[in-house]
Motif scaffolding. Structure first.
Motif, PDB file in Angstrom:
ATOM      1  N   THR A 192     -56.320 -60.988  -4.220  1.00 31.56           N
ATOM      2  CA  THR A 192     -57.712 -61.088  -4.655  1.00 31.56           C
ATOM      3  C   THR A 192     -57.830 -61.896  -5.936  1.00 31.56           C
ATOM      4  O   THR A 192     -58.743 -62.716  -6.088  1.00 31.56           O
ATOM      5  N   PHE A 193     -56.898 -61.681  -6.869  1.00 26.02           N
ATOM      6  CA  PHE A 193     -56.952 -62.422  -8.125  1.00 26.02           C
ATOM      7  C   PHE A 193     -56.693 -63.910  -7.908  1.00 26.02           C
ATOM      8  O   PHE A 193     -57.236 -64.744  -8.638  1.00 26.02           O
ATOM      9  N   ARG A 194     -55.875 -64.262  -6.926  1.00 24.71           N
ATOM     10  CA  ARG A 194     -55.669 -65.682  -6.616  1.00 24.71           C
ATOM     11  C   ARG A 194     -56.959 -66.305  -6.102  1.00 24.71           C
ATOM     12  O   ARG A 194     -57.304 -67.436  -6.445  1.00 24.71           O
ATOM     13  N   TRP A 195     -57.688 -65.559  -5.257  1.00 21.45           N
ATOM     14  CA  TRP A 195     -58.963 -66.051  -4.767  1.00 21.45           C
ATOM     15  C   TRP A 195     -59.949 -66.246  -5.917  1.00 21.45           C
ATOM     16  O   TRP A 195     -60.648 -67.263  -5.992  1.00 21.45           O
ATOM     17  N   ILE A 196     -60.027 -65.269  -6.817  1.00 18.34           N
ATOM     18  CA  ILE A 196     -60.954 -65.359  -7.943  1.00 18.34           C
ATOM     19  C   ILE A 196     -60.608 -66.555  -8.820  1.00 18.34           C
ATOM     20  O   ILE A 196     -61.494 -67.320  -9.242  1.00 18.34           O
ATOM     21  N   ASN A 197     -59.322 -66.749  -9.098  1.00 19.42           N
ATOM     22  CA  ASN A 197     -58.904 -67.876  -9.924  1.00 19.42           C
ATOM     23  C   ASN A 197     -59.264 -69.203  -9.264  1.00 19.42           C
ATOM     24  O   ASN A 197     -59.730 -70.146  -9.924  1.00 19.42           O
ATOM     25  N   HIS A 198     -59.073 -69.283  -7.948  1.00 16.27           N
ATOM     26  CA  HIS A 198     -59.410 -70.507  -7.229  1.00 16.27           C
ATOM     27  C   HIS A 198     -60.916 -70.773  -7.266  1.00 16.27           C
ATOM     28  O   HIS A 198     -61.351 -71.914  -7.487  1.00 16.27           O
ATOM     29  N   ILE A 199     -61.719 -69.734  -7.060  1.00 14.76           N
ATOM     30  CA  ILE A 199     -63.170 -69.900  -7.089  1.00 14.76           C
ATOM     31  C   ILE A 199     -63.631 -70.351  -8.466  1.00 14.76           C
ATOM     32  O   ILE A 199     -64.505 -71.230  -8.594  1.00 14.76           O
ATOM     33  N   LEU A 200     -63.042 -69.792  -9.515  1.00 16.88           N
ATOM     34  CA  LEU A 200     -63.397 -70.206 -10.875  1.00 16.88           C
ATOM     35  C   LEU A 200     -63.059 -71.673 -11.115  1.00 16.88           C
ATOM     36  O   LEU A 200     -63.823 -72.403 -11.757  1.00 16.88           O
ATOM     37  N   ASN A 201     -61.919 -72.120 -10.591  1.00 15.25           N
ATOM     38  CA  ASN A 201     -61.547 -73.529 -10.732  1.00 15.25           C
ATOM     39  C   ASN A 201     -62.525 -74.434  -9.985  1.00 15.25           C
ATOM     40  O   ASN A 201     -62.899 -75.503 -10.479  1.00 15.25           O
ATOM     41  N   ARG A 202     -62.927 -74.013  -8.784  1.00 11.79           N
ATOM     42  CA  ARG A 202     -63.887 -74.817  -8.023  1.00 11.79           C
ATOM     43  C   ARG A 202     -65.247 -74.846  -8.722  1.00 11.79           C
ATOM     44  O   ARG A 202     -65.926 -75.877  -8.752  1.00 11.79           O
ATOM     45  N   LEU A 203     -65.644 -73.719  -9.298  1.00 11.51           N
ATOM     46  CA  LEU A 203     -66.908 -73.689 -10.041  1.00 11.51           C
ATOM     47  C   LEU A 203     -66.857 -74.640 -11.233  1.00 11.51           C
ATOM     48  O   LEU A 203     -67.829 -75.359 -11.508  1.00 11.51           O
ATOM     49  N   ALA A 204     -65.714 -74.658 -11.920  1.00 14.00           N
ATOM     50  CA  ALA A 204     -65.567 -75.569 -13.063  1.00 14.00           C
ATOM     51  C   ALA A 204     -65.684 -77.019 -12.622  1.00 14.00           C
ATOM     52  O   ALA A 204     -66.323 -77.838 -13.292  1.00 14.00           O
ATOM     53  N   PHE A 205     -65.070 -77.343 -11.465  1.00 14.50           N
ATOM     54  CA  PHE A 205     -65.146 -78.720 -10.966  1.00 14.50           C
ATOM     55  C   PHE A 205     -66.573 -79.088 -10.590  1.00 14.50           C
ATOM     56  O   PHE A 205     -67.082 -80.144 -10.983  1.00 14.50           O
ATOM     57  N   GLU A 206     -67.241 -78.227  -9.805  1.00 12.08           N
ATOM     58  CA  GLU A 206     -68.591 -78.533  -9.349  1.00 12.08           C
ATOM     59  C   GLU A 206     -69.548 -78.675 -10.530  1.00 12.08           C
ATOM     60  O   GLU A 206     -70.416 -79.561 -10.545  1.00 12.08           O
ATOM     61  N   ARG A 207     -69.391 -77.819 -11.526  1.00 15.14           N
ATOM     62  CA  ARG A 207     -70.279 -77.897 -12.693  1.00 15.14           C
ATOM     63  C   ARG A 207     -69.999 -79.143 -13.518  1.00 15.14           C
ATOM     64  O   ARG A 207     -70.925 -79.738 -14.083  1.00 15.14           O
ATOM     65  N   SER A 208     -68.730 -79.545 -13.594  1.00 12.41           N
ATOM     66  CA  SER A 208     -68.402 -80.755 -14.339  1.00 12.41           C
ATOM     67  C   SER A 208     -69.015 -81.987 -13.687  1.00 12.41           C
ATOM     68  O   SER A 208     -69.377 -82.950 -14.364  1.00 12.41           O
ATOM     69  N   GLU A 209     -69.145 -81.966 -12.342  1.00 12.31           N
ATOM     70  CA  GLU A 209     -69.755 -83.088 -11.636  1.00 12.31           C
ATOM     71  C   GLU A 209     -71.260 -83.165 -11.885  1.00 12.31           C
ATOM     72  O   GLU A 209     -71.858 -84.233 -11.782  1.00 12.31           O
ATOM     73  N   LEU A 210     -71.864 -82.020 -12.204  1.00 18.92           N
ATOM     74  CA  LEU A 210     -73.299 -82.016 -12.499  1.00 18.92           C
ATOM     75  C   LEU A 210     -73.597 -82.445 -13.925  1.00 18.92           C
ATOM     76  O   LEU A 210     -74.746 -82.714 -14.265  1.00 18.92           O
ATOM     77  N   GLY A 211     -72.577 -82.483 -14.775  1.00 17.18           N
ATOM     78  CA  GLY A 211     -72.784 -82.857 -16.170  1.00 17.18           C
ATOM     79  C   GLY A 211     -72.509 -81.693 -17.103  1.00 17.18           C
ATOM     80  O   GLY A 211     -72.117 -80.595 -16.685  1.00 17.18           O
ATOM     81  N   ALA A 212     -72.718 -81.926 -18.383  1.00 22.58           N
ATOM     82  CA  ALA A 212     -72.421 -80.916 -19.402  1.00 22.58           C
ATOM     83  C   ALA A 212     -73.364 -79.721 -19.277  1.00 22.58           C
ATOM     84  O   ALA A 212     -74.530 -79.862 -18.902  1.00 22.58           O
ATOM     85  N   ILE A 213     -72.821 -78.535 -19.583  1.00 23.47           N
ATOM     86  CA  ILE A 213     -73.630 -77.313 -19.588  1.00 23.47           C
ATOM     87  C   ILE A 213     -74.428 -77.249 -20.885  1.00 23.47           C
ATOM     88  O   ILE A 213     -73.876 -77.419 -21.982  1.00 23.47           O
ATOM     89  N   ASN A 214     -75.720 -77.028 -20.758  1.00 21.26           N
ATOM     90  CA  ASN A 214     -76.569 -76.949 -21.947  1.00 21.26           C
ATOM     91  C   ASN A 214     -76.393 -75.600 -22.629  1.00 21.26           C
ATOM     92  O   ASN A 214     -76.500 -74.551 -21.998  1.00 21.26           O
ATOM     93  N   ARG A 215     -76.091 -75.630 -23.915  1.00 19.36           N
ATOM     94  CA  ARG A 215     -75.946 -74.397 -24.696  1.00 19.36           C
ATOM     95  C   ARG A 215     -77.324 -73.808 -24.962  1.00 19.36           C
ATOM     96  O   ARG A 215     -78.243 -74.509 -25.373  1.00 19.36           O
ATOM     97  N   TYR A 216     -77.460 -72.525 -24.712  1.00 18.56           N
ATOM     98  CA  TYR A 216     -78.751 -71.866 -24.856  1.00 18.56           C
ATOM     99  C   TYR A 216     -79.163 -71.876 -26.318  1.00 18.56           C
ATOM    100  O   TYR A 216     -78.406 -71.472 -27.214  1.00 18.56           O
ATOM    101  N   ASP A 217     -80.388 -72.365 -26.585  1.00 19.58           N
ATOM    102  CA  ASP A 217     -80.849 -72.462 -27.966  1.00 19.58           C
ATOM    103  C   ASP A 217     -81.942 -71.445 -28.280  1.00 19.58           C
ATOM    104  O   ASP A 217     -82.544 -71.492 -29.355  1.00 19.58           O
ATOM    105  N   GLY A 218     -82.187 -70.529 -27.349  1.00 23.52           N
ATOM    106  CA  GLY A 218     -83.188 -69.494 -27.589  1.00 23.52           C
ATOM    107  C   GLY A 218     -82.589 -68.264 -28.247  1.00 23.52           C
ATOM    108  O   GLY A 218     -81.435 -68.250 -28.689  1.00 23.52           O
ATOM    109  N   SER A 219     -83.376 -67.220 -28.304  1.00 23.95           N
ATOM    110  CA  SER A 219     -82.937 -65.964 -28.895  1.00 23.95           C
ATOM    111  C   SER A 219     -82.176 -65.145 -27.854  1.00 23.95           C
ATOM    112  O   SER A 219     -82.697 -64.858 -26.770  1.00 23.95           O
ATOM    113  N   LEU A 220     -80.936 -64.785 -28.169  1.00 27.77           N
ATOM    114  CA  LEU A 220     -80.101 -64.030 -27.243  1.00 27.77           C
ATOM    115  C   LEU A 220     -80.582 -62.583 -27.155  1.00 27.77           C
ATOM    116  O   LEU A 220     -80.878 -61.961 -28.174  1.00 27.77           O
ATOM    117  N   THR A 221     -80.656 -62.051 -25.944  1.00 28.96           N
ATOM    118  CA  THR A 221     -81.106 -60.674 -25.738  1.00 28.96           C
ATOM    119  C   THR A 221     -80.126 -59.941 -24.833  1.00 28.96           C
ATOM    120  O   THR A 221     -79.274 -60.553 -24.172  1.00 28.96           O
TER     121      THR A 221
END
Length: 459
Positions: free
Chosen positions: A270-299
């Motif tokens: 299960t942990f191998r699957w989770i690690n693989h999914i996290l890597n794929r998420l990192a790749f897909e998000r990198s293709e969409l561009g930089a992640i915008n850091r939230y500039d609002g008030s954290l709640t």
């Protein structure tokens, strides 16, 4: 498979299409070929490689066994699509030439009949004329088939390129990220369930020797939580049945359940699957561009939504002196922290969101307010239908069944109004929806809108 054979194989993985590929310089032996087929690898004849449509731990292990390591695929989806489109265009080109050749052959044969000479029945030329006629018809048929094949292969070539472009489309990629997050939560849910059950069984074991111990063990063994069964599944005879017929003792059953859930809570598969999914998420998000850091008030609500999306079980965030503390009844996902709680400053939480690739969703637009005012009738948003207004008290309105009352959006889309089913309308017709004015609730000013008809309002 010995290390000497690693030089004959190359294994690659492409995160773009989530496929494993094996390039073989030698023919696979029967046993290895059978294993490849069982694991889902298919032979791509034109490309000269084995391909599996999805990453799995078993397929990854097989690739490493053959090649020693897995490399990144050197060609992109677009490049492979272009190469395939070129092959299909060449097939269309060949079919076009075949069509022309068949057509010319038919024309040559037809020259014999161009002067209108009929087939002379009984003449010595009849047999040859009929054969020529058949040849001409076959050539025409082949020309039509080849011409149709040209359109087919051209359509296939266009489809390959469209598919490659579609996979790179930002909207498609965003939906693929949602699918991966859902899969991540499914995998994390298995770990959360194992930790919940492990905690319950360990608490029950501490009650060993009490008068209710045996009864509770049997109840737990047959219990099913929202996240799954509390006892391991046995095909032949369930643990509950074994306790009922005395095949197993209560304490032994508890130990079995503890060992089972302890392993599931740390299951390497299960942990191998989770690690693989996290890597794929990192790749897909990198293709969409930089992640915008939230500039609002954290709640706390934002942090809880962030944790839930990544698979945390019933996360609870509370404000502390330095920032926020996130807790869960079971250990948090490992890409968050080890343990059941995590306390960070506001900046550290925002950095963690960017690192994991989480963007705080934009707030949903607030629905139009529900107004209570007097009118003759009100028009709804989805049609120009008028709802004649009736007056009633709040208690009378609440006494109507939920299926026969509700709210509608106005024609101008700036406010909403209450409606209910009225069995006797003023126009003499039967059942119908009417708008409602509550006589004992706060009255709002009548809005200036085309949706409101105010003539002949009864006070």
């Amino acid at each position: 498979m010995t290390n000497d054979n690693h030089d004959f194989y190359t294994a690659t993985y492409s995160a773009e299409d989530n496929k494993l590929r094996i390039y073989a310089d030698v023919r696979l032996d029967d046993e290895t070929y059978s294993r490849a087929k069982e694991l889902g690898f298919k032979w791509a004849r034109i490309q000269g490689l084995f391909v599996a449509p999805k990453w799995t731990p078993a397929r990854e292990d097989f690739c490493i066994e053959l090649a020693g390591t897995i490399e990144a695929e050197k060609t992109t989806v677009v490049e492979r699509a272009e190469a395939k489109a070129q092959r299909l265009d060449y097939l269309a080109y060949k079919r076009s030439h075949q069509s022309d050749a068949y057509l010319q052959a038919a024309n040559r044969i037809s020259q014999r009949f161009e002067n209108g000479q009929p087939i002379l029945v009984g003449h010595h030329s009849e047999r040859k004329a009929r054969k020529d006629q058949e040849k001409m018809q076959r050539a025409m048929d082949q020309a039509v088939k080849a011409h149709n094949a040209v359109s087919y292969w051209q359509y296939r070539a266009e489809g390959v390129e469209r598919h490659a472009n579609r996979k790179a489309d930002p909207g498609v990629r965003a939906r693929r990220i949602k699918t991966l997050l859902a899969e991540l939560r499914d995998r994390q849910r298995d770990i959360n369930h194992a930790n919940i059950c492990l905690d319950l069984w360990e608490k029950l074991k501490a009650q060993h020797g009490s008068t209710e111990f045996d009864e509770k063990v049997k109840m737990y063994a047959g219990c099913r939580l929202k996240s799954g069964s509390m006892a391991p599944y046995y095909r032949d005879e369930s643990l509950w049945d074994q306790l009922g017929n005395g095949t197993i003792g209560s304490l032994e059953a508890v130990d079995k359940c503890i060992d089972f859930h302890k392993y599931q809570s740390q299951n390497p598969y299960t942990f191998r699957w989770i690690n693989h999914i996290l890597n794929r998420l990192a790749f897909e998000r990198s293709e969409l561009g930089a992640i915008n850091r939230y500039d609002g008030s954290l709640t706390a609500v934002i942090l809880q939504g962030f944790a839930r999306e990544n698979g945390a079980d019933k996360p609870k965030a509370v404000k502390t002196a330095i920032g926020f503390k996130l807790t869960s009844p079971v250990p948090l996902p490992l890409h968050f922290a080890e343990g059941k709680e995590l306390e960070l400053t506001n900046d550290q939480w925002l950095d963690l969101m960017v690192l994991i690739g989480y963007e705080v969703p934009a707030p949903k637009p607030k629905p139009a307010p529900i107004l209570n005012f007097r009118a003759k009738s009100i028009k709804s948003y989805n049609s120009s239908h008028e709802y004649p207004q009736v007056s009633m008290t709040k208690s009378e309105y609440n006494a109507i069944h939920n299926d026969y009352r509700g709210v509608r959006t106005s024609y101008c889309n700036t406010f909403r109004f209450r409606v209910c089913m009225q069995h006797a309308l003023a126009n003499g017709s039967g059942y119908g929806l009417v708008s409602v004015f509550l006589t004992d609730s706060k009255e709002n000013p009548t809005p200036e809108s085309k949706a409101v008809i105010t003539e002949a309002v009864e006070v």
